[in-house]
Write a protein that holds these residues in place. Sequence first.
Motif, mmCIF file in Angstrom:
data_model
loop_
_atom_site.group_PDB
_atom_site.id
_atom_site.type_symbol
_atom_site.label_atom_id
_atom_site.label_comp_id
_atom_site.label_asym_id
_atom_site.label_seq_id
_atom_site.Cartn_x
_atom_site.Cartn_y
_atom_site.Cartn_z
ATOM 1 N N UNK A 66 0.848 -1.177 0.000
ATOM 2 C CA UNK A 66 0.000 0.000 0.000
ATOM 3 C C UNK A 66 0.891 1.237 0.000
ATOM 4 N N UNK A 67 0.449 2.261 -0.685
ATOM 5 C CA UNK A 67 1.263 3.476 -0.808
ATOM 6 C C UNK A 67 0.768 4.551 0.151
ATOM 7 N N UNK A 68 1.713 5.322 0.691
ATOM 8 C CA UNK A 68 1.403 6.450 1.556
ATOM 9 C C UNK A 68 2.435 7.535 1.314
ATOM 10 N N UNK A 69 2.189 8.715 1.860
ATOM 11 C CA UNK A 69 3.159 9.798 1.718
ATOM 12 C C UNK A 69 3.160 10.653 2.967
ATOM 13 N N UNK A 70 4.310 11.285 3.222
ATOM 14 C CA UNK A 70 4.501 12.084 4.430
ATOM 15 C C UNK A 70 5.765 12.925 4.248
ATOM 16 N N UNK A 71 5.794 14.151 4.697
ATOM 17 C CA UNK A 71 7.044 14.919 4.654
ATOM 18 C C UNK A 71 8.014 14.425 5.717
ATOM 19 N N UNK A 76 18.712 20.067 7.378
ATOM 20 C CA UNK A 76 18.063 21.351 7.120
ATOM 21 C C UNK A 76 16.978 21.233 6.062
ATOM 22 N N UNK A 77 16.816 20.058 5.477
ATOM 23 C CA UNK A 77 15.846 19.854 4.407
ATOM 24 C C UNK A 77 14.564 19.222 4.926
ATOM 25 N N UNK A 78 13.440 19.691 4.445
ATOM 26 C CA UNK A 78 12.168 19.002 4.624
ATOM 27 C C UNK A 78 11.640 18.683 3.237
ATOM 28 N N UNK A 79 11.445 17.401 2.958
ATOM 29 C CA UNK A 79 11.082 16.973 1.610
ATOM 30 C C UNK A 79 9.903 16.002 1.674
ATOM 31 N N UNK A 80 9.125 15.908 0.588
ATOM 32 C CA UNK A 80 8.032 14.935 0.563
ATOM 33 C C UNK A 80 8.588 13.524 0.418
ATOM 34 N N UNK A 81 7.977 12.586 1.090
ATOM 35 C CA UNK A 81 8.414 11.202 1.035
ATOM 36 C C UNK A 81 7.248 10.309 0.636
ATOM 37 N N UNK A 82 7.499 9.389 -0.274
ATOM 38 C CA UNK A 82 6.506 8.400 -0.660
ATOM 39 C C UNK A 82 6.958 7.024 -0.161
ATOM 40 N N UNK A 83 6.014 6.184 0.200
ATOM 41 C CA UNK A 83 6.345 4.863 0.728
ATOM 42 C C UNK A 83 5.391 3.809 0.204
ATOM 43 N N UNK A 84 5.895 2.596 0.045
ATOM 44 C CA UNK A 84 5.057 1.430 -0.197
ATOM 45 C C UNK A 84 5.452 0.371 0.822
ATOM 46 N N UNK A 85 4.455 -0.257 1.462
ATOM 47 C CA UNK A 85 4.758 -1.243 2.501
ATOM 48 C C UNK A 85 3.687 -2.316 2.559
ATOM 49 N N UNK A 86 4.091 -3.486 3.065
ATOM 50 C CA UNK A 86 3.160 -4.590 3.269
ATOM 51 C C UNK A 86 3.821 -5.604 4.195
ATOM 52 N N UNK A 87 3.058 -6.593 4.634
ATOM 53 C CA UNK A 87 3.650 -7.621 5.474
ATOM 54 C C UNK A 87 3.104 -8.989 5.112
ATOM 55 N N UNK A 88 3.923 -10.013 5.296
ATOM 56 C CA UNK A 88 3.545 -11.388 4.992
ATOM 57 C C UNK A 88 4.474 -12.340 5.720
ATOM 58 N N UNK A 89 3.911 -13.442 6.211
ATOM 59 C CA UNK A 89 4.688 -14.527 6.797
ATOM 60 C C UNK A 89 5.643 -14.045 7.885
ATOM 61 N N UNK A 90 5.150 -13.167 8.760
ATOM 62 C CA UNK A 90 5.953 -12.729 9.892
ATOM 63 C C UNK A 90 6.990 -11.681 9.584
ATOM 64 N N UNK A 91 6.906 -11.027 8.437
ATOM 65 C CA UNK A 91 7.874 -9.980 8.085
ATOM 66 C C UNK A 91 7.154 -8.771 7.514
ATOM 67 N N UNK A 92 7.716 -7.600 7.759
ATOM 68 C CA UNK A 92 7.216 -6.371 7.167
ATOM 69 C C UNK A 92 8.227 -5.860 6.149
#
Length: 205
Positions: A66-71, A76-92
């Motif tokens: 699943x995709x999400x985003x967060x600064x 000294x930098x603040x930048x937008x960040x995108x992420x994709x994450x999921x979990x299966x079989x005891x691991x993330x």
Amino acid sequence: MHSFPVVGGDGQRRVSRLSGTGRAGHVAVLAAALLMLAGCGPKKGEWREVQWDETGLRFQVPCKPKESDKPITLGVLTVPMQMQSCHADGAMYAVASAPLPDLSQVDDALTHWRQSNLQAMGLMEEDGALPAGRTHVPTGALTVPGSLRVQGMGHDRVSDQALHVEALWFAAVRQQQPRIYYAVIYSAEPQPAAAKAFMDGIALP
């Protein structure tokens, strides 16, 4: 709410070594993640290749991310960040990416991101030094000093549970814009085969 500190970049104090708050960005609620690590989460499925067009990244995971985003703040930098994450079989599994204004900022940004992640995961040395990692440059990535792969045992103080962590930081230029990347796998016990498949499957055009 507490979450695994996959993208911590602000250097703020964490509630637990494997949990984060504030601008760092959330991947999963800690309670759900702990249930997953206890064997209540989805079982391992077929590995799939994900083509993340926005970041140019290609990776393989045994679950549907699943995709999400967060600064995030990196020095000294603040930048937008995108992420994709999921979990299966005891691991993330999670991958994240953030654009940078200038190529000259890559090394400093990677250092800040790595330091924040490792502090949150409880993987900093007692003297505050970063743990030694090994060079790992995915296909298509830039060869820079900060392209490192680190593994070790972290610890969540809320659940009093040790978690094995394997993480990778690297950089690339995507459509003439520099980007930095972070990939991580968490599991209650080391999963070398899964970690190898995940890390070795990371590439850019």
